[in-house]
Design a protein around this motif. Structure first.
Motif, PDB file in Angstrom:
ATOM      1  N   VAL A 296      50.294  33.838  41.508  1.00  0.00           N
ATOM      2  CA  VAL A 296      50.391  33.966  40.050  1.00  0.00           C
ATOM      3  C   VAL A 296      49.066  34.460  39.482  1.00  0.00           C
ATOM      4  O   VAL A 296      49.025  35.351  38.629  1.00  0.00           O
ATOM      5  N   CYS A 297      47.957  33.908  39.966  1.00  0.00           N
ATOM      6  CA  CYS A 297      46.631  34.334  39.496  1.00  0.00           C
ATOM      7  C   CYS A 297      46.409  35.820  39.764  1.00  0.00           C
ATOM      8  O   CYS A 297      45.903  36.543  38.901  1.00  0.00           O
ATOM      9  N   LEU A 298      46.778  36.272  40.933  1.00  0.00           N
ATOM     10  CA  LEU A 298      46.579  37.682  41.283  1.00  0.00           C
ATOM     11  C   LEU A 298      47.477  38.588  40.445  1.00  0.00           C
ATOM     12  O   LEU A 298      47.068  39.688  40.058  1.00  0.00           O
TER      13      LEU A 298
ATOM     14  N   LYS B 229      46.003  41.511  37.993  1.00  0.00           N
ATOM     15  CA  LYS B 229      46.449  42.912  37.978  1.00  0.00           C
ATOM     16  C   LYS B 229      46.846  43.346  36.567  1.00  0.00           C
ATOM     17  O   LYS B 229      46.561  44.462  36.149  1.00  0.00           O
ATOM     18  N   GLN B 230      47.487  42.449  35.833  1.00  0.00           N
ATOM     19  CA  GLN B 230      47.859  42.757  34.456  1.00  0.00           C
ATOM     20  C   GLN B 230      46.605  42.926  33.595  1.00  0.00           C
ATOM     21  O   GLN B 230      46.514  43.837  32.775  1.00  0.00           O
TER      22      GLN B 230
ATOM     23  N   PHE C 176      35.254  44.656  38.357  1.00  0.00           N
ATOM     24  CA  PHE C 176      34.877  43.298  38.754  1.00  0.00           C
ATOM     25  C   PHE C 176      36.094  42.424  39.034  1.00  0.00           C
ATOM     26  O   PHE C 176      36.086  41.612  39.950  1.00  0.00           O
ATOM     27  N   ASP C 177      37.142  42.563  38.247  1.00  0.00           N
ATOM     28  CA  ASP C 177      38.345  41.740  38.412  1.00  0.00           C
ATOM     29  C   ASP C 177      39.194  42.286  39.550  1.00  0.00           C
ATOM     30  O   ASP C 177      40.200  42.953  39.345  1.00  0.00           O
TER      31      ASP C 177
ATOM     32  N   PHE D 108      38.155  37.617  43.387  1.00  0.00           N
ATOM     33  CA  PHE D 108      38.965  36.417  43.188  1.00  0.00           C
ATOM     34  C   PHE D 108      38.914  35.516  44.422  1.00  0.00           C
ATOM     35  O   PHE D 108      38.662  34.316  44.325  1.00  0.00           O
ATOM     36  N   ARG D 109      39.133  36.096  45.590  1.00  0.00           N
ATOM     37  CA  ARG D 109      39.132  35.314  46.841  1.00  0.00           C
ATOM     38  C   ARG D 109      37.742  34.725  47.120  1.00  0.00           C
ATOM     39  O   ARG D 109      37.632  33.598  47.581  1.00  0.00           O
TER      40      ARG D 109
END
Length: 55
Positions: free
Chosen positions: A5-7, A11-12, A23-24, A29-30
């Motif tokens: 869900v976070c990923l 992406k959105q 950066f995003d 994230f990982r």
């Protein structure tokens, strides 16, 4: 929420805020979430679950 869900949200956000896309990333994230671990019971963590209604 789980990583999937976070990923999806990441992406959105990349689409909505292209200036952050460099950066995003899933890699960042990982790397960041790798430092987190569930709290131990001895920490007396008070968890409040908030459910989101799907659109």
């Amino acid at each position: 929420v789980d990583d999937e869900v976070c990923l999806k949200q990441l992406k959105q956000r990349q689409k909505e805020q292209p200036e952050r896309a460099q950066f995003d990333t899933e890699e960042v994230f990982r790397m960041v979430t790798g430092y987190f671990e569930p709290p131990e019971e001895s920490e007396a963590f008070n968890l409040q679950i908030v459910e989101r209604k799907s659109a």
